[in-house]
Design a protein around this motif. Structure first.
Motif, PDB file in Angstrom:
ATOM      1  N   ASP A 279       0.849  -1.173   0.000  1.00 11.34           N
ATOM      2  CA  ASP A 279       0.000   0.000   0.000  1.00 11.34           C
ATOM      3  C   ASP A 279       0.896   1.238   0.000  1.00 11.34           C
ATOM      4  O   ASP A 279       2.100   1.150   0.221  1.00 11.34           O
ATOM      5  N   LYS A 280       0.311   2.413  -0.220  1.00 10.28           N
ATOM      6  CA  LYS A 280       1.134   3.630  -0.271  1.00 10.28           C
ATOM      7  C   LYS A 280       1.607   4.083   1.103  1.00 10.28           C
ATOM      8  O   LYS A 280       2.566   4.831   1.221  1.00 10.28           O
ATOM      9  N   HIS A 281       0.924   3.629   2.164  1.00  8.25           N
ATOM     10  CA  HIS A 281       1.384   3.967   3.509  1.00  8.25           C
ATOM     11  C   HIS A 281       1.101   2.824   4.479  1.00  8.25           C
ATOM     12  O   HIS A 281       0.275   1.955   4.228  1.00  8.25           O
ATOM     13  N   TYR A 282       1.827   2.858   5.578  1.00  4.00           N
ATOM     14  CA  TYR A 282       1.655   1.883   6.643  1.00  4.00           C
ATOM     15  C   TYR A 282       0.314   2.118   7.324  1.00  4.00           C
ATOM     16  O   TYR A 282      -0.295   3.187   7.164  1.00  4.00           O
ATOM     17  N   ARG A 283      -0.114   1.156   8.093  1.00  2.51           N
ATOM     18  CA  ARG A 283      -1.374   1.319   8.835  1.00  2.51           C
ATOM     19  C   ARG A 283      -1.360   2.617   9.628  1.00  2.51           C
ATOM     20  O   ARG A 283      -0.327   3.019  10.157  1.00  2.51           O
ATOM     21  N   ARG A 284      -2.514   3.257   9.716  1.00  5.88           N
ATOM     22  CA  ARG A 284      -2.618   4.499  10.483  1.00  5.88           C
ATOM     23  C   ARG A 284      -2.315   4.196  11.946  1.00  5.88           C
ATOM     24  O   ARG A 284      -2.840   3.254  12.524  1.00  5.88           O
ATOM     25  N   LEU A 285      -1.434   5.019  12.529  1.00  5.01           N
ATOM     26  CA  LEU A 285      -1.021   4.838  13.917  1.00  5.01           C
ATOM     27  C   LEU A 285      -1.469   6.013  14.767  1.00  5.01           C
ATOM     28  O   LEU A 285      -1.633   7.131  14.268  1.00  5.01           O
ATOM     29  N   GLN A 286      -1.638   5.754  16.049  1.00  7.47           N
ATOM     30  CA  GLN A 286      -1.995   6.813  16.991  1.00  7.47           C
ATOM     31  C   GLN A 286      -1.237   6.588  18.292  1.00  7.47           C
ATOM     32  O   GLN A 286      -0.756   5.490  18.559  1.00  7.47           O
ATOM     33  N   LYS A 287      -1.153   7.640  19.080  1.00 10.08           N
ATOM     34  CA  LYS A 287      -0.521   7.545  20.388  1.00 10.08           C
ATOM     35  C   LYS A 287      -1.450   8.201  21.392  1.00 10.08           C
ATOM     36  O   LYS A 287      -1.997   9.287  21.127  1.00 10.08           O
ATOM     37  N   GLU A 288      -1.604   7.551  22.521  1.00  6.68           N
ATOM     38  CA  GLU A 288      -2.491   8.082  23.552  1.00  6.68           C
ATOM     39  C   GLU A 288      -2.078   9.508  23.925  1.00  6.68           C
ATOM     40  O   GLU A 288      -0.885   9.817  24.004  1.00  6.68           O
TER      41      GLU A 288
END
Length: 148
Positions: free
Chosen positions: A78-87
């Motif tokens: 895919d064009k980008h990695y999985r969407r990530l978040q930080k608490e």
């Protein structure tokens, strides 16, 4: 959000990865808008070279970023990695290896092209003058249409 972006930039550079901030995030960091409220941003997008891409993912995951949505399988092309978040952070992040999702255009507009035209503004690498000019024209036309 700008504070989060700058923190990410410092973290990545200190660990040997140079992000180029894209789209709304890059435009905000480049000072493209007179008022930051002119551009709604849902996430922070940046791109890395093929060599730095896996390292950037590891750095950000070690820094506490995790998947927004858990999937059993990740499609690696895919064009980008999985969407990530930080608490306790405002925005999710998208780590790009490509800009476009359409394979046939990737040779004309990819990391190498963007990197050559990128520029450092306020200690952050963003899209270069050509891309910023196009974004500014698009933004001006949009605002003009809204005000009429």
């Amino acid at each position: 959000m700008i504070k989060q972006e700058k923190k990410l930039n410092t973290l990545l550079i200190e660990n040997g990865c140079t992000p180029i901030f894209l789209k709304g995030t890059g435009n905000l960091l480049a000072g493209l808008y007179e008022d930051v409220a002119e551009r709604m941003v849902g996430d922070i997008d940046f791109i890395f070279s093929k060599e730095e891409y896996p390292k950037a993912i590891t750095i950000l995951r070690d820094f506490g970023y995790s998947e927004v949505t858990k999937y059993e399988y990740y499609f690696p092309y895919d064009k980008h990695y999985r969407r990530l978040q930080k608490e306790n952070n405002i925005a999710a992040i998208e780590i790009h290896s490509e800009i476009l999702g359409i394979e046939k255009y990737r040779k004309e507009f990819n990391y190498s092209v963007v990197e050559k035209d990128s520029q450092v503004i306020n200690e952050v690498r963003v899209l270069g003058s050509v891309a910023l000019t196009l974004s500014k024209i698009k933004n001006t036309v949009f605002n003009t249409l809204l005000s009429n």
